[in-house]
Design an enzyme around this catalytic site. Structure first.
Site, mmCIF file in Angstrom:
data_model
loop_
_atom_site.group_PDB
_atom_site.id
_atom_site.type_symbol
_atom_site.label_atom_id
_atom_site.label_comp_id
_atom_site.label_asym_id
_atom_site.label_seq_id
_atom_site.Cartn_x
_atom_site.Cartn_y
_atom_site.Cartn_z
ATOM 1 N NE ARG A 189 71.210 61.944 76.703
ATOM 2 C CZ ARG A 189 72.179 61.999 75.769
ATOM 3 N NH1 ARG A 189 73.373 62.502 76.058
ATOM 4 N NH2 ARG A 189 71.939 61.601 74.543
ATOM 5 C CB SER A 239 65.116 59.055 75.278
ATOM 6 O OG SER A 239 65.415 59.225 73.929
ATOM 7 C CD GLU A 309 67.875 60.542 78.207
ATOM 8 O OE1 GLU A 309 68.270 59.463 77.727
ATOM 9 O OE2 GLU A 309 67.897 61.607 77.575
HETATM 10 C C1 LIG Z 1 60.606 65.754 71.937
HETATM 11 C C2 LIG Z 1 61.847 65.695 72.803
HETATM 12 C C3 LIG Z 1 63.069 65.323 72.229
HETATM 13 C C4 LIG Z 1 64.232 65.256 73.010
HETATM 14 N N1 LIG Z 1 65.403 64.915 72.405
HETATM 15 C C5 LIG Z 1 66.541 64.863 73.140
HETATM 16 C C6 LIG Z 1 67.784 64.531 72.527
HETATM 17 O O1 LIG Z 1 67.892 64.298 71.327
HETATM 18 N N2 LIG Z 1 68.883 64.482 73.321
HETATM 19 C C7 LIG Z 1 68.843 64.742 74.658
HETATM 20 O O2 LIG Z 1 69.883 64.705 75.334
HETATM 21 N N3 LIG Z 1 67.677 65.065 75.260
HETATM 22 C C8 LIG Z 1 66.524 65.142 74.555
HETATM 23 N N4 LIG Z 1 65.345 65.467 75.155
HETATM 24 C C9 LIG Z 1 65.305 65.682 76.619
HETATM 25 C C10 LIG Z 1 65.551 67.145 77.050
HETATM 26 O O3 LIG Z 1 65.203 68.045 76.020
HETATM 27 C C11 LIG Z 1 66.999 67.382 77.468
HETATM 28 O O4 LIG Z 1 67.347 66.574 78.565
HETATM 29 C C12 LIG Z 1 67.272 68.846 77.831
HETATM 30 O O5 LIG Z 1 68.665 69.039 77.942
HETATM 31 C C13 LIG Z 1 66.596 69.274 79.133
HETATM 32 O O6 LIG Z 1 66.714 70.680 79.234
HETATM 33 P P1 LIG Z 1 65.630 71.552 80.012
HETATM 34 O O7 LIG Z 1 66.084 72.964 79.977
HETATM 35 O O8 LIG Z 1 64.277 71.300 79.485
HETATM 36 O O9 LIG Z 1 65.809 70.995 81.483
HETATM 37 P P2 LIG Z 1 64.684 70.510 82.510
HETATM 38 O O10 LIG Z 1 63.959 69.360 81.915
HETATM 39 O O11 LIG Z 1 63.905 71.645 82.985
HETATM 40 O O12 LIG Z 1 65.626 69.992 83.694
HETATM 41 C C14 LIG Z 1 66.428 68.829 83.513
HETATM 42 C C15 LIG Z 1 67.392 68.764 84.713
HETATM 43 O O13 LIG Z 1 68.319 69.830 84.615
HETATM 44 C C16 LIG Z 1 68.316 70.617 85.820
HETATM 45 N N5 LIG Z 1 68.554 72.003 85.417
HETATM 46 C C17 LIG Z 1 67.908 72.713 84.456
HETATM 47 N N6 LIG Z 1 68.456 73.933 84.342
HETATM 48 C C18 LIG Z 1 69.445 74.010 85.263
HETATM 49 C C19 LIG Z 1 70.380 75.020 85.637
HETATM 50 N N7 LIG Z 1 70.416 76.208 85.042
HETATM 51 N N8 LIG Z 1 71.263 74.745 86.631
HETATM 52 C C20 LIG Z 1 71.231 73.534 87.265
HETATM 53 N N9 LIG Z 1 70.382 72.549 86.945
HETATM 54 C C21 LIG Z 1 69.505 72.776 85.951
HETATM 55 C C22 LIG Z 1 66.940 70.401 86.425
HETATM 56 O O14 LIG Z 1 66.981 70.598 87.832
HETATM 57 C C23 LIG Z 1 66.687 68.939 86.059
HETATM 58 O O15 LIG Z 1 67.294 68.086 86.987
HETATM 59 C C24 LIG Z 1 64.173 65.557 74.389
HETATM 60 C C25 LIG Z 1 62.953 65.956 74.965
HETATM 61 C C26 LIG Z 1 61.800 66.036 74.179
HETATM 62 C C27 LIG Z 1 60.521 66.489 74.800
#
Ligand SMILES: Cc1cc2nc3c(=O)[nH]c(=O)nc-3n(C[C@H](O)[C@H](O)[C@H](O)COP(=O)(O)OP(=O)(O)OC[C@H]3O[C@@H](n4cnc5c(N)ncnc54)[C@H](O)[C@@H]3O)c2cc1C
Length: 317
Positions: A189, A239, A309
């Site tokens: 992560r 998580s 996380e």
């Molecule tokens: C129901 C549910 C299930 C999930 N299951 C999983 C799973 O199985 N595995 C897992 O790893 N995660 C899981 N997650 C967590 C989440 O979906 C992941 O961490 C995902 O990768 C976050 O992506 P996001 O675009 O929503 O980023 P955000 O939540 O918007 O941002 C996360 C971080 O990334 C940074 N960021 C976003 N985009 C960029 C960019 N273009 N450039 C630089 N920095 C950036 C942000 O500044 C922030 O620090 C789950 C979440 C939910 C709600």
């Protein structure tokens, strides 16, 4: 605040008022449906707009952050005092290489689900593990998202980023760079994008050819597995805690008898104790109170300190 207001005015002038939401509730941009207002949420549609906006916020020294699909964020009830930048438009484009069919360039704003659908249709395997993760490619690369034994680092060949130009005296200038998988220093992560404050604009990923029906079947199998194990019907950020060395956060939380533990509208899911869910009207403070209690209890019972996380924005444990 003054710098931020000046930056917002300049951003509106540079990319148009329709791309800027002032005093915008972050609850509308997070899967938790929690968070007070950001001074502004700014949508940028291409690299040129992104570079201009980054130049302005750097010159004005205005606080800012990138957000993806908001699926890993817990934002303070007070909101975010700064500018949240969200990629859109051209950043959603996905393109299969014409000569090398197993190589695909994916824009950072593209969602994981629609990436998986694109790849399945074209008979490209290797992304099934990620098909149910509710984030964007940018967020997934930043976090090295993973599930069911796979991680982004397994499929990612290179990443295009914008980062601050290194020359002295050019504080507002950003330049594009391409980083290899190795340069990204992917860990659990974690990626170099975090350490170096880089903005991910796209990623090149490598897949293998397979029968679309077989890929679709694997995606469906994982979807059913996810739906049966996770509280997907409630808002959450996935998580809540990272997997500690030598154990699982959910198992430790369950062993401490915390399933269903609730403060206000926030609850340790009874379906999957690794998730704190918003059962209705939860505030950020409710979620933090649950997280603090879980951490303290698990530490007392097992000696293991759980690390969040979910990314805490303008708040802390
Ligand atoms: C129901 C549910 C299930 C999930 N299951 C999983 C799973 O199985 N595995 C897992 O790893 N995660 C899981 N997650 C967590 C989440 O979906 C992941 O961490 C995902 O990768 C976050 O992506 P996001 O675009 O929503 O980023 P955000 O939540 O918007 O941002 C996360 C971080 O990334 C940074 N960021 C976003 N985009 C960029 C960019 N273009 N450039 C630089 N920095 C950036 C942000 O500044 C922030 O620090 C789950 C979440 C939910 C709600």
């Amino acid at each position: 605040m003054q710098q931020t207001n000046r930056a917002i005015d300049r951003v509106i002038e540079a990319i148009g008022v329709k791309n800027v939401l002032v005093n915008e509730p972050m609850s509308s941009h997070t899967s938790f449906h929690i968070g007070g207002p950001a001074d502004a949420v700014v949508f940028v549609n291409n690299e040129e707009e992104l570079a201009r906006v980054l130049g302005i916020v750097a010159e004005e020294d205005a606080p800012h952050m990138l957000i993806g699909n908001g699926s890993n964020l817990l934002v303070s009830d007070e909101g975010y005092p700064g500018i949240a930048i969200k990629l859109a438009g051209e950043f959603e484009v996905i393109k299969q290489d014409e000569e090398d069919k197993t190589l695909v360039t994916i824009g950072a704003a593209r969602l994981m689900s629609s990436t998986a659908a694109f790849l399945t249709e074209r008979g490209l395997a290797g992304f099934e593990f990620a098909s149910g993760i509710p984030g964007s490619i940018g967020g997934a690369v930043f976090m090295n998202a993973g599930a069911y034994g796979g991680e982004i680092k397994d499929v990612c060949e290179s990443v295009r980023v914008l980062c601050r130009a290194e020359e002295q005296g050019e504080s507002g200038r950003y330049e594009a760079r391409t980083l290899s998988n190795e340069d990204m220093d992917f860990g659990y992560r974690h990626s170099a994008a975090e350490d170096m404050g880089m903005i991910i604009v796209s990623a090149k990923m490598r897949f293998t050819e397979d029968d679309p029906a077989a890929i679709a079947a694997r995606v469906e199998e994982l979807r059913e597995k996810r739906n049966s194990k996770q509280p997907v019907n409630y808002p959450s950020a996935g998580s809540t805690f990272k997997r500690p060395v030598g154990g699982y956060a959910a198992a430790l939380i369950e062993q401490s008898g915390l399933k269903g533990y609730r403060v206000g509208g926030a609850e340790v899911s009874t379906k999957h104790s690794g998730f704190v869910i918003n059962i209705g009207g939860a505030t950020c403070e409710d979620v933090l109170a649950v997280m603090r209690h879980v951490r303290e209890t698990v530490l007392a019972d097992s000696g293991i300190l759980l690390e969040p996380e979910v990314r805490l924005i303008n708040c802390s444990l």
